[in-house]
Design a protein around this motif. Structure first.
Motif, PDB file in Angstrom:
ATOM      1  N   ILE A  78       1.063  -1.612   0.093  1.00  0.00           N
ATOM      2  CA  ILE A  78      -0.324  -0.215   0.134  1.00  0.00           C
ATOM      3  C   ILE A  78       1.108   1.602  -0.259  1.00  0.00           C
ATOM      4  CG2 ILE A  78      -2.131   0.648   1.210  1.00  0.00           C
ATOM      5  CD1 ILE A  78      -2.246  -1.644   2.463  1.00  0.00           C
ATOM      6  N   VAL A  79       0.980   2.115  -1.528  1.00  0.00           N
ATOM      7  CA  VAL A  79       1.528   2.596  -1.041  1.00  0.00           C
ATOM      8  C   VAL A  79       1.042   4.536  -1.397  1.00  0.00           C
ATOM      9  CG1 VAL A  79       3.838   3.366  -2.751  1.00  0.00           C
ATOM     10  CG2 VAL A  79       3.167   1.336  -2.053  1.00  0.00           C
ATOM     11  N   ARG A  80       1.067   5.067  -0.607  1.00  0.00           N
ATOM     12  CA  ARG A  80       1.334   6.626  -0.764  1.00  0.00           C
ATOM     13  C   ARG A  80       1.918   7.880  -1.285  1.00  0.00           C
ATOM     14  NH1 ARG A  80       1.265  11.019   3.692  1.00  0.00           N
ATOM     15  NH2 ARG A  80       3.024   9.314   4.904  1.00  0.00           N
ATOM     16  N   ILE A  81       1.590   8.921  -2.236  1.00  0.00           N
ATOM     17  CA  ILE A  81       2.675   9.623  -2.631  1.00  0.00           C
ATOM     18  C   ILE A  81       2.266  10.343  -2.066  1.00  0.00           C
ATOM     19  CG2 ILE A  81       2.488  10.721  -4.841  1.00  0.00           C
ATOM     20  CD1 ILE A  81       1.013   8.779  -6.401  1.00  0.00           C
ATOM     21  N   ILE A  82       3.941  10.765  -2.022  1.00  0.00           N
ATOM     22  CA  ILE A  82       4.300  12.136  -0.900  1.00  0.00           C
ATOM     23  C   ILE A  82       4.336  13.084  -1.951  1.00  0.00           C
ATOM     24  CG2 ILE A  82       5.504  12.983   0.073  1.00  0.00           C
ATOM     25  CD1 ILE A  82       6.028   9.996   1.612  1.00  0.00           C
ATOM     26  N   LYS A  83       4.940  13.197  -2.866  1.00  0.00           N
ATOM     27  CA  LYS A  83       5.756  14.109  -4.445  1.00  0.00           C
ATOM     28  C   LYS A  83       5.305  13.228  -5.299  1.00  0.00           C
ATOM     29  CE  LYS A  83       9.309  16.422  -6.798  1.00  0.00           C
ATOM     30  NZ  LYS A  83       8.674  16.173  -7.894  1.00  0.00           N
ATOM     31  N   ASP A  84       4.372  14.225  -5.917  1.00  0.00           N
ATOM     32  CA  ASP A  84       4.236  13.668  -7.405  1.00  0.00           C
ATOM     33  C   ASP A  84       4.813  14.300  -8.479  1.00  0.00           C
ATOM     34  OD1 ASP A  84       3.002  12.177  -9.622  1.00  0.00           O
ATOM     35  OD2 ASP A  84       0.987  12.672  -9.167  1.00  0.00           O
ATOM     36  N   LEU A  85       4.645  13.601 -10.053  1.00  0.00           N
ATOM     37  CA  LEU A  85       6.084  14.129 -11.066  1.00  0.00           C
ATOM     38  C   LEU A  85       5.077  15.897 -11.609  1.00  0.00           C
ATOM     39  CD1 LEU A  85       5.686  10.656 -13.096  1.00  0.00           C
ATOM     40  CD2 LEU A  85       7.377  11.787 -11.659  1.00  0.00           C
ATOM     41  N   GLU A  86       5.956  16.277 -12.379  1.00  0.00           N
ATOM     42  CA  GLU A  86       5.701  17.555 -12.352  1.00  0.00           C
ATOM     43  C   GLU A  86       5.639  17.648 -14.091  1.00  0.00           C
ATOM     44  OE1 GLU A  86       8.633  20.659 -11.234  1.00  0.00           O
ATOM     45  OE2 GLU A  86       8.505  19.982  -8.916  1.00  0.00           O
ATOM     46  N   SER A  87       6.575  16.641 -14.412  1.00  0.00           N
ATOM     47  CA  SER A  87       6.355  16.422 -16.398  1.00  0.00           C
ATOM     48  C   SER A  87       5.167  15.646 -16.303  1.00  0.00           C
ATOM     49  CB  SER A  87       7.662  15.641 -16.684  1.00  0.00           C
ATOM     50  OG  SER A  87       9.194  16.193 -15.656  1.00  0.00           O
ATOM     51  N   SER A  88       4.554  15.493 -17.794  1.00  0.00           N
ATOM     52  CA  SER A  88       3.587  15.072 -17.921  1.00  0.00           C
ATOM     53  C   SER A  88       4.352  13.811 -18.398  1.00  0.00           C
ATOM     54  CB  SER A  88       2.698  15.981 -19.100  1.00  0.00           C
ATOM     55  OG  SER A  88       1.779  14.366 -20.058  1.00  0.00           O
ATOM     56  N   VAL A  89       3.770  12.460 -18.679  1.00  0.00           N
ATOM     57  CA  VAL A  89       4.109  11.412 -18.936  1.00  0.00           C
ATOM     58  C   VAL A  89       3.734   9.993 -20.506  1.00  0.00           C
ATOM     59  CG1 VAL A  89       3.412   8.350 -18.048  1.00  0.00           C
ATOM     60  CG2 VAL A  89       4.378  10.334 -16.800  1.00  0.00           C
ATOM     61  N   GLU A  90       2.381  11.013 -20.855  1.00  0.00           N
ATOM     62  CA  GLU A  90       1.722  11.012 -21.971  1.00  0.00           C
ATOM     63  C   GLU A  90       2.603  11.217 -23.106  1.00  0.00           C
ATOM     64  OE1 GLU A  90      -2.050  12.536 -22.167  1.00  0.00           O
ATOM     65  OE2 GLU A  90      -2.386  11.541 -24.181  1.00  0.00           O
ATOM     66  N   GLY A  91       2.685   9.686 -24.082  1.00  0.00           N
ATOM     67  CA  GLY A  91       3.590  10.281 -25.136  1.00  0.00           C
ATOM     68  C   GLY A  91       5.225   9.455 -25.023  1.00  0.00           C
ATOM     69  N   ASN A 113       0.442   2.966 -11.615  1.00  0.00           N
ATOM     70  CA  ASN A 113       0.001   4.555 -11.658  1.00  0.00           C
ATOM     71  C   ASN A 113       0.705   5.170 -12.991  1.00  0.00           C
ATOM     72  OD1 ASN A 113       0.928   7.102 -10.680  1.00  0.00           O
ATOM     73  ND2 ASN A 113      -0.663   6.652  -8.839  1.00  0.00           N
ATOM     74  N   ILE A 114       1.938   5.285 -12.871  1.00  0.00           N
ATOM     75  CA  ILE A 114       2.432   6.002 -14.389  1.00  0.00           C
ATOM     76  C   ILE A 114       1.422   4.960 -15.280  1.00  0.00           C
ATOM     77  CG2 ILE A 114       4.744   5.593 -15.764  1.00  0.00           C
ATOM     78  CD1 ILE A 114       5.687   5.908 -12.367  1.00  0.00           C
ATOM     79  N   LYS A 115       1.804   4.007 -15.368  1.00  0.00           N
ATOM     80  CA  LYS A 115       0.799   3.279 -16.830  1.00  0.00           C
ATOM     81  C   LYS A 115      -0.337   3.754 -17.038  1.00  0.00           C
ATOM     82  CE  LYS A 115       3.283  -1.142 -17.241  1.00  0.00           C
ATOM     83  NZ  LYS A 115       3.092  -2.322 -16.689  1.00  0.00           N
ATOM     84  N   SER A 116      -0.603   3.969 -16.330  1.00  0.00           N
ATOM     85  CA  SER A 116      -2.464   4.852 -16.495  1.00  0.00           C
ATOM     86  C   SER A 116      -2.473   6.125 -16.651  1.00  0.00           C
ATOM     87  CB  SER A 116      -2.863   5.178 -14.901  1.00  0.00           C
ATOM     88  OG  SER A 116      -2.139   5.526 -13.684  1.00  0.00           O
ATOM     89  N   ARG A 117      -1.192   6.447 -16.464  1.00  0.00           N
ATOM     90  CA  ARG A 117      -0.756   8.088 -17.325  1.00  0.00           C
ATOM     91  C   ARG A 117      -0.638   8.233 -18.968  1.00  0.00           C
ATOM     92  NH1 ARG A 117       2.113  11.612 -12.945  1.00  0.00           N
ATOM     93  NH2 ARG A 117       1.825  10.329 -10.626  1.00  0.00           N
ATOM     94  N   ASN A 118      -0.667   6.835 -19.341  1.00  0.00           N
ATOM     95  CA  ASN A 118      -0.455   6.420 -21.222  1.00  0.00           C
ATOM     96  C   ASN A 118       1.502   6.947 -21.834  1.00  0.00           C
ATOM     97  OD1 ASN A 118      -3.220   5.481 -21.105  1.00  0.00           O
ATOM     98  ND2 ASN A 118      -3.324   8.510 -21.376  1.00  0.00           N
ATOM     99  N   PRO A 119       2.051   6.528 -21.226  1.00  0.00           N
ATOM    100  CA  PRO A 119       3.215   6.065 -21.553  1.00  0.00           C
ATOM    101  C   PRO A 119       3.782   5.792 -23.304  1.00  0.00           C
ATOM    102  CG  PRO A 119       3.718   5.533 -19.805  1.00  0.00           C
ATOM    103  CD  PRO A 119       2.038   5.406 -19.713  1.00  0.00           C
ATOM    104  N   LEU A 120       4.639   6.166 -24.425  1.00  0.00           N
ATOM    105  CA  LEU A 120       5.157   5.711 -24.929  1.00  0.00           C
ATOM    106  C   LEU A 120       5.271   4.081 -24.569  1.00  0.00           C
ATOM    107  CD1 LEU A 120       4.535   6.214 -27.887  1.00  0.00           C
ATOM    108  CD2 LEU A 120       7.117   7.087 -28.436  1.00  0.00           C
ATOM    109  N   SER A 121       6.236   4.128 -23.778  1.00  0.00           N
ATOM    110  CA  SER A 121       6.898   2.510 -23.578  1.00  0.00           C
ATOM    111  C   SER A 121       6.930   3.198 -21.999  1.00  0.00           C
ATOM    112  CB  SER A 121       7.727   2.403 -23.890  1.00  0.00           C
ATOM    113  OG  SER A 121       8.960   3.334 -24.171  1.00  0.00           O
ATOM    114  N   ILE A 122       7.558   1.938 -21.096  1.00  0.00           N
ATOM    115  CA  ILE A 122       7.778   2.176 -19.234  1.00  0.00           C
ATOM    116  C   ILE A 122       8.873   0.994 -19.333  1.00  0.00           C
ATOM    117  CG2 ILE A 122       5.327   1.195 -18.593  1.00  0.00           C
ATOM    118  CD1 ILE A 122       5.735   2.531 -16.525  1.00  0.00           C
TER     119      ILE A 122
END
Ligand code: IMP
Ligand code: MG
Length: 178
Positions: A78-91, A113-122
């Motif tokens: 169970i993970v809590r995000i304390i600081k999120d990204l500033e950049s957009s991950v999409e594409g 979590n990051i996959k749900s933001r639609n990156p091109l690859s991870i």
């Protein structure tokens, strides 16, 4: 050697060679493409600084801080995000940079979590992988060292916020935490 460390597992020189090797591999795999390195704070901050400099080509860096609920020594998943990204991950091409993969539960949560933001690859780059401890099927494309099932510190890794500054990775004396 620090008095709380019982054994050095990876020396400064070994880490240096290993990180350069990982950087060269990433440079080849992503030739001509931009990569966003997502560093998981705080443990991966030194690894990331060296890895980024070992990658030739276009790299951007962002940070995420997470914390696991529950017992301090073990990941609960169970993970809590304390600081999120500033950049957009999409594409974008993403590499998650981790210090150590133990149960894999933290990484599993993060990559979902990051996959749900639609990156091109991870993909994932971890400096250390604890042998035989993974409870999930998280795939790690870049692995630095296989590490025995001991509590390790140094080169960014801590116990209760200490030892991050050690220039090597070593086994922490059990007497410190028992
Ligand atoms: P996991 O969710 O069990 O894979 O735990 C991963 C996180 O726990 C890592 O990113 C570290 O921050 C921490 N961790 C796991 N094992 C160690 C260790 O031996 N030394 C220091 N931190 C560790
Ligand atoms: Mg970590």
């Amino acid at each position: 050697m620090h008095q709380d460390v019982t054994e050095i597992l990876f020396t400064t020189d070994e880490i240096d060679a290993c990180v350069k090797r990982m950087g060269a591999q990433i440079s080849a795999d992503y030739a001509g493409q931009k990569v966003l390195l997502i560093t998981v704070l705080k443990g991966a901050f030194i690894f990331m600084a060296d890895l980024a400099r070992a990658i030739k080509g276009d790299v951007e860096i962002d940070f995420m801080a997470v914390s696991s609920y529950g017992a301090e020594a073990k990941s609960s998943g169970i993970v809590r995000i304390i600081k999120d990204l500033e950049s957009s991950v999409e594409g974008r091409h993403i590499i998650i940079v981790e210090d150590i993969l133990d149960s894999g539960l933290t990484l599993k949560y993060l990559s979902k979590n990051i996959k749900s933001r639609n990156p091109l690859s991870i993909e994932v780059a971890t400096l250390l992988l604890k042998e035989g401890k993974q409870q999930t099927d998280v795939k790690c494309r870049y692995v630095g060292f296989i590490c025995p099932d001991e509590f390790v510190v140094g080169y960014g890794l801590d116990y209760a916020e200490r030892y991050r500054n050690l220039p090597y990775i070593g086994i922490l004396d059990e007497r410190v935490y028992s």
